[in-house]
Design a protein around this motif. Structure first.
Motif, mmCIF file in Angstrom:
data_model
loop_
_atom_site.group_PDB
_atom_site.id
_atom_site.type_symbol
_atom_site.label_atom_id
_atom_site.label_comp_id
_atom_site.label_asym_id
_atom_site.label_seq_id
_atom_site.Cartn_x
_atom_site.Cartn_y
_atom_site.Cartn_z
ATOM 1 N N ILE A 1 3.989 7.035 11.281
ATOM 2 C CA ILE A 1 3.088 7.525 12.318
ATOM 3 C C ILE A 1 3.006 9.050 12.373
ATOM 4 C CG2 ILE A 1 2.691 7.561 14.818
ATOM 5 C CD1 ILE A 1 3.752 4.684 14.886
ATOM 6 N N GLU A 2 4.133 9.736 12.341
ATOM 7 C CA GLU A 2 4.093 11.192 12.460
ATOM 8 C C GLU A 2 3.345 11.859 11.309
ATOM 9 O OE1 GLU A 2 7.082 15.011 13.177
ATOM 10 O OE2 GLU A 2 7.849 12.963 13.291
ATOM 11 N N PRO A 3 3.615 11.516 10.047
ATOM 12 C CA PRO A 3 2.843 12.130 8.963
ATOM 13 C C PRO A 3 1.349 11.833 9.064
ATOM 14 C CG PRO A 3 4.807 11.061 8.091
ATOM 15 C CD PRO A 3 4.683 10.642 9.514
ATOM 16 N N ALA A 4 1.002 10.612 9.482
ATOM 17 C CA ALA A 4 -0.410 10.250 9.609
ATOM 18 C C ALA A 4 -1.086 11.044 10.720
ATOM 19 C CB ALA A 4 -0.545 8.753 9.876
ATOM 20 N N ALA A 5 -0.401 11.188 11.846
ATOM 21 C CA ALA A 5 -0.968 11.932 12.972
ATOM 22 C C ALA A 5 -1.170 13.403 12.610
ATOM 23 C CB ALA A 5 -0.060 11.807 14.187
ATOM 24 N N GLN A 6 -0.209 13.983 11.930
ATOM 25 C CA GLN A 6 -0.332 15.380 11.525
ATOM 26 C C GLN A 6 -1.530 15.587 10.613
ATOM 27 O OE1 GLN A 6 3.554 16.001 9.830
ATOM 28 N NE2 GLN A 6 4.493 16.540 11.786
ATOM 29 N N HIS B 1 3.915 11.715 0.610
ATOM 30 C CA HIS B 1 4.130 13.160 0.519
ATOM 31 C C HIS B 1 5.374 13.572 1.315
ATOM 32 C CE1 HIS B 1 0.597 14.276 -1.755
ATOM 33 N NE2 HIS B 1 -0.188 13.589 -0.942
ATOM 34 N N SER B 2 5.557 12.980 2.492
ATOM 35 C CA SER B 2 6.735 13.283 3.308
ATOM 36 C C SER B 2 8.018 12.861 2.610
ATOM 37 C CB SER B 2 6.630 12.592 4.672
ATOM 38 O OG SER B 2 5.553 13.098 5.420
ATOM 39 N N THR B 3 7.979 11.741 1.924
ATOM 40 C CA THR B 3 9.147 11.250 1.196
ATOM 41 C C THR B 3 9.515 12.198 0.066
ATOM 42 O OG1 THR B 3 8.532 8.959 1.705
ATOM 43 C CG2 THR B 3 10.106 9.300 -0.087
ATOM 44 N N ALA B 4 8.512 12.656 -0.666
ATOM 45 C CA ALA B 4 8.765 13.613 -1.750
ATOM 46 C C ALA B 4 9.379 14.890 -1.207
ATOM 47 C CB ALA B 4 7.465 13.910 -2.488
ATOM 48 N N HIS B 5 8.873 15.361 -0.066
ATOM 49 C CA HIS B 5 9.406 16.577 0.556
ATOM 50 C C HIS B 5 10.863 16.369 0.984
ATOM 51 C CE1 HIS B 5 9.646 20.164 3.078
ATOM 52 N NE2 HIS B 5 10.115 19.383 4.037
ATOM 53 N N ALA B 6 11.152 15.215 1.588
ATOM 54 C CA ALA B 6 12.512 14.944 2.056
ATOM 55 C C ALA B 6 13.495 14.850 0.896
ATOM 56 C CB ALA B 6 12.533 13.651 2.877
ATOM 57 N N LEU B 7 13.101 14.199 -0.180
ATOM 58 C CA LEU B 7 13.981 14.098 -1.349
ATOM 59 C C LEU B 7 14.329 15.477 -1.898
ATOM 60 C CD1 LEU B 7 12.300 11.123 -3.260
ATOM 61 C CD2 LEU B 7 14.556 11.090 -2.175
ATOM 62 N N THR C 1 0.833 -1.196 0.000
ATOM 63 C CA THR C 1 0.000 0.000 0.000
ATOM 64 C C THR C 1 0.876 1.257 0.000
ATOM 65 O OG1 THR C 1 -0.173 -0.019 2.433
ATOM 66 C CG2 THR C 1 -1.890 -1.169 1.193
ATOM 67 N N VAL C 2 2.001 1.175 0.710
ATOM 68 C CA VAL C 2 2.951 2.290 0.746
ATOM 69 C C VAL C 2 3.714 2.383 -0.568
ATOM 70 C CG1 VAL C 2 4.969 3.246 1.928
ATOM 71 C CG2 VAL C 2 3.154 2.129 3.253
ATOM 72 N N LEU C 3 4.149 1.252 -1.077
ATOM 73 C CA LEU C 3 4.888 1.242 -2.340
ATOM 74 C C LEU C 3 4.062 1.870 -3.459
ATOM 75 C CD1 LEU C 3 7.380 0.378 -4.004
ATOM 76 C CD2 LEU C 3 6.214 -1.825 -4.387
ATOM 77 N N THR D 1 -0.465 7.368 2.046
ATOM 78 C CA THR D 1 -0.525 8.623 1.284
ATOM 79 C C THR D 1 0.294 9.714 1.947
ATOM 80 O OG1 THR D 1 -2.745 8.050 0.511
ATOM 81 C CG2 THR D 1 -2.074 10.347 0.312
ATOM 82 N N THR D 2 0.187 9.826 3.249
ATOM 83 C CA THR D 2 0.898 10.899 3.950
ATOM 84 C C THR D 2 2.406 10.674 3.965
ATOM 85 O OG1 THR D 2 0.416 9.802 6.069
ATOM 86 C CG2 THR D 2 -1.075 11.553 5.376
ATOM 87 N N VAL D 3 2.847 9.416 4.099
ATOM 88 C CA VAL D 3 4.293 9.181 4.094
ATOM 89 C C VAL D 3 4.860 9.368 2.692
ATOM 90 C CG1 VAL D 3 4.399 6.674 3.642
ATOM 91 C CG2 VAL D 3 6.096 7.738 5.123
#
Length: 294
Positions: A107-112, A222-228, A28-30, A218-220
């Motif tokens: 967890i953090e991206p989902a909680a936010q 977006h976080s991955t794209a931001h980190a890259l 689901t994450v992939l 979905t939220t992680v």
């Protein structure tokens, strides 16, 4: 920027992004990562020989995660995504200090995201994730006034990994799990295990239509794209690819995964002996000063 980004100089933007889970849940994450980052390449490891993670101890999960990340480091990854909430809850904070590449958790991206959607947050997760209290802690840090209820669902992962996605057995398990959350009056459901969205078609049948469903995949992504982007690690390739590795039975994983991937993935077997040899802990005993008798 969070201090876990520090020490990432020298990473190769052409490297793959490592993604791992105990089984098909991480798909689901992939899929979310591929949709968000179609040019990136991924190294996916399903640690099916040791699933389910959700009933393991913290020390076991930490050892597994260290082994996996060390193996992925040897494969030249530029970033890792824990596509497993249990690993995120029990090991993320520790291993971020041990490896020189960025490691993202769920967890953090989902909680936010959850606290921007609702005020009564329900969480379905593995026993280990629930016991850790990580979701509750992070949600309260994001919004101290949010109401939270969480339920452990130990039957879900074995059902999904055995391809039991319909029928009375799985419906009974879903009904029992959701009952306390319905009584709680949730307005938002967080899928606190990456396997669980595979049961969304049944879960939705037992919840009011007004309940928001939040998939941390979905939220992680977006976080991955931001980190890259923040670390200038975006690839210049035109099209990415995925290499699949499985610690258990590759054919069984491929058959199960094909229904969500839309194709039959080519998988390679990664024996546990290779993983366990990837990481070794060296213990240096402190020097005890000699005592000189007077």
């Amino acid at each position: 920027m969070d201090n876990w980004y520090e020490g990432t100089q020298g990473l190769d933007p052409t490297g793959s992004i490592g993604v791992f889970d105990s089984g098909v849940g991480g798909l689901t994450v992939l899929r979310a990562l591929q949709a968000q980052l179609p040019r990136e390449s991924f190294l996916y490891l399903a640690d099916t020989a040791r699933l389910p993670y959700g009933t393991r101890s913290r020390s076991e999960i930490l050892q597994y995660v260290r082994e996996i990340l060390t193996w992925m480091q040897h494969r030249g990854i530029k970033m890792a995504v824990m596509a497993c909430n249990t690993s995120s809850a029990l090991a993320l904070e520790q291993v971020r200090h041990e490896f020189s590449f960025p490691i993202l958790g769920l967890i953090e991206p989902a909680a936010q995201a959850a606290v921007t959607i609702g005020k009564r947050i329900g969480i379905i997760a593995t026993p280990a994730t629930v016991k850790s209290g990580t979701y509750v802690r992070v949600l309260q840090e994001c919004s101290p006034h949010v109401a939270i209820a969480q339920v452990a669902c130990p039957e879900f992962v074995p059902l999904i990994e055995s391809n039991c996605l319909s029928g009375e057995r799985v419906r009974r398990s879903v009904r029992q799990a959701l009952a306390p959350l319905i009584e709680f009056g949730l307005d938002t459901l967080v899928y606190g295990c990456t396997h669980y969205p595979h049961l969304r078609h049944i879960i939705a049948d037992y919840l009011p239509s007004s309940v928001h469903h939040l998939d941390p995949a979905t939220t992680v992504a977006h976080s991955t794209a931001h980190a890259l982007k923040a670390l200038s690690l975006q690839t210049v390739a035109h099209q990415g690819h995925v290499h699949f590795y499985v610690s258990g039975a590759p054919e069984q994983f491929a058959r199960l995964a094909s229904q969500w991937l839309g194709y039959y993935p080519r998988t390679q077997h990664l024996p546990l002996s290779v993983l366990s040899q990837s990481y070794s802990v060296e213990i240096t005993l402190p020097t005890v000063p000699a005592v000189v008798a007077s």
